[in-house]
Design an enzyme around this catalytic site. Structure first.
Site, PDB file in Angstrom:
ATOM      1  N   ASP A  61     -41.894  52.069  34.856  1.00  0.00           N
ATOM      2  CA  ASP A  61     -43.222  51.829  34.283  1.00  0.00           C
ATOM      3  C   ASP A  61     -43.465  50.336  34.073  1.00  0.00           C
ATOM      4  OD1 ASP A  61     -43.742  54.454  34.296  1.00  0.00           O
ATOM      5  OD2 ASP A  61     -44.021  54.717  32.150  1.00  0.00           O
ATOM      6  N   THR A  65     -50.288  57.165  31.951  1.00  0.00           N
ATOM      7  CA  THR A  65     -50.315  58.534  32.479  1.00  0.00           C
ATOM      8  C   THR A  65     -50.797  59.534  31.427  1.00  0.00           C
ATOM      9  OG1 THR A  65     -47.953  58.581  32.016  1.00  0.00           O
ATOM     10  CG2 THR A  65     -48.578  58.288  34.278  1.00  0.00           C
ATOM     11  N   THR A  66     -50.467  59.257  30.174  1.00  0.00           N
ATOM     12  CA  THR A  66     -50.932  60.146  29.092  1.00  0.00           C
ATOM     13  C   THR A  66     -52.407  59.871  28.832  1.00  0.00           C
ATOM     14  OG1 THR A  66     -48.744  59.763  28.165  1.00  0.00           O
ATOM     15  CG2 THR A  66     -50.272  61.028  26.822  1.00  0.00           C
ATOM     16  N   ASP A 124     -42.539  59.557  29.123  1.00  0.00           N
ATOM     17  CA  ASP A 124     -43.482  59.314  30.205  1.00  0.00           C
ATOM     18  C   ASP A 124     -44.352  60.551  30.408  1.00  0.00           C
ATOM     19  OD1 ASP A 124     -44.589  57.893  32.262  1.00  0.00           O
ATOM     20  OD2 ASP A 124     -43.247  58.721  33.748  1.00  0.00           O
TER      21      ASP A 124
END
Length: 469
Positions: A337, A35-36, A2
């Site tokens: 997630d 998120t990345t 994550d």
């Protein structure tokens, strides 16, 4: 892994880098996934801004153009999205498994994805169908077993043991449950002081009074028919003493102590009962009812399960298992997630292809739009379009493919009108990503682009953070 978790663990000191960490957190709370992606897009935009600044374009002009390009990008994404209904369970499961594909526990996506979908659908309130509160889904981690043993519990589950002092019951059928926020122990003075008792008869009197005080409380509890007590953790003093546990065991009342303060709201909502703050307010109508409360052995330890709850609130519990702490933590984060992805689909019911397809399509359409614009705006929008190519480029690079060849071929396919063509990491080639079931909620993409643009615009307005070298 994550992206937000990795960035959280890093000790970042540089102010602009801190903003990127916060950006990743924002994406985590807004969409839960991507998120990345959001950090990669922001980095690429900053790089493009640097070259625009070198060419003498004013930061305010760049900032306004980025805002305009972002708005146009959202319109393009919405146009290419596929509407989805909540009754279409397969589509929801597909998008949840796409979010799990990049995680350590990806091999368990066939188990975790349907589990996440069912958990979210079970907590939707018919009166407010657009809103899902993930606090209504409680994830309980228990070491031992494998991720395969993860399952939902229709009721309540605690990673706690029943208080066994004085041989109290560990299994109760037809339970009447009270959630209490007061102590079942002798009263103490409000100020710090000590009393010296030198006479044995006086000591006996004190002990007798204590005993009578506790017995009086337990009689009031027993009179309501209550047979299970959930006792909130007390900060000031012991919530229960050995003496009170002894009398509770005699009265055949099961005791679960040290319930965390922040769990109280979830428990009372699930049991459809009220927390009781004072013994004087202890009444039968404030109790929750369940068919069974029992302690079960699991792995090395024990858990407590409350099942068959009458008038159960719209909540659900998920028991996550893992063979070691790392896998367990990772499984919990990945499940979170997946839950967020399904929540996104509930609030904005559109799906979009993954695998770099939306970004390359945005890049193509914004590039064409930039040619129509006049002056500096055109340059800035063109840079914005080029920055978005970083996603398919990074994806190809991470998959061990030749990024330049792949992105060129991808651009070519999109120019021919194949808007759902994306990078198939498993086959190492360009395929129709929608047919491969690699899909994600529209909200993940729109949120990533909006947040990244806002962050870059904010950095642009601060003097000397993006330096021209």
């Amino acid at each position: 892994n994550d992206g937000a978790t990795i960035l959280n663990k890093m000790e970042v000191l540089q102010p602009a880098a801190k903003m990127l960490v916060e950006l990743s957190k924002s994406q985590d709370s807004a969409a839960g996934d991507g998120t990345t992606t959001v950090v990669v897009i922001a980095g690429a935009l900053l790089k493009e801004c640097q070259s625009l600044l070198t060419n003498g374009i004013h930061p305010t002009v760049i900032s306004d153009s980025l805002h305009k390009a972002c708005g146009k990008a959202i319109d393009i994404l919405t146009a290419m999205a596929v509407p989805v209904e909540l009754t279409d369970r397969d589509s929801l499961v597909k998008s949840a498994s796409t979010s799990l594909n990049s995680k350590v526990v990806s091999q368990y996506s066939t188990l975790l994805a349907p589990l996440a979908v069912d958990a979210v659908l079970s907590v939707i309130d018919p009166e407010k169908p657009e809103i899902v509160d993930l606090r209504d889904i409680k994830i309980v981690k228990k070491l031992g077993g494998t991720v395969d043993d993860t399952h939902t519990v229709n009721g309540l589950v605690f990673d706690k043991k029943v208080s066994r002092a004085a041989g109290g019951p560990t299994r109760i059928e037809n339970a009447k449950i009270a959630v209490i926020q007061f102590q079942i122990s002798p009263p103490k003075t409000d100020i710090e002081q000590s009393i010296v008792v030198s006479d044995y008869t006086q000591m006996d009197r004190i002990l007798k009074e204590e005993r009578n005080y506790i017995l009086g409380m337990i009689k009031k509890i027993k009179a309501t028919g209550c047979n299970v007590l959930l006792i909130q953790k007390s900060i000031l003093r012991d919530a229960v003493t050995d003496l009170s546990l002894h009398y509770l065991a005699k009265a055949k009342i099961m005791v679960i102590k040290d319930v965390e303060r922040d769990e109280i709201e979830f428990i009372t909502k699930t049991l459809n009962c009220l927390p009781i703050a004072n013994i004087e307010h202890f009444r039968a109508e404030k109790l929750g009812h369940a068919d069974l409360v029992e302690e079960a052995s699991l792995g090395d330890g024990k858990i407590l399960k409350i099942t068959g709850i009458k008038d159960m609130g719209r909540t659900t519990s998920v028991l996550v298992r893992g063979s070691n702490q790392l896998v367990l933590d990772e499984a919990e984060r990945s499940l979170h997630d997946a839950l967020c992805v399904v929540r996104c689909l509930v609030s904005k019911r559109f799906l979009i292809a993954g695998g770099g397809a939306p970004e390359i399509e945005l890049s193509r359409q914004l590039g064409a739009w930039a040619k129509v614009l006049h002056g500096m705006e055109g340059y800035c929008v063109k840079s914005f379009a080029e920055a978005l190519e970083v996603i398919p480029y990074t994806l190809a690079e991470n998959a061990g493919l030749n990024p330049i060849a792949i992105v060129t071929e991808l651009r070519n396919k999109h120019a021919q009108g194949e808007i759902n063509a994306g990078i198939n990491v498993r086959k190492g080639q360009i395929t129709n990503i929608l047919e491969e079931n690699v899909v994600q909620p529209l909200l993940v993409s729109t949120s990533a682009i909006t947040l990244a643009t806002e962050c870059v615009r904010m950095i642009m307005k601060i003097d000397d953070i993006v330096t021209v070298r």
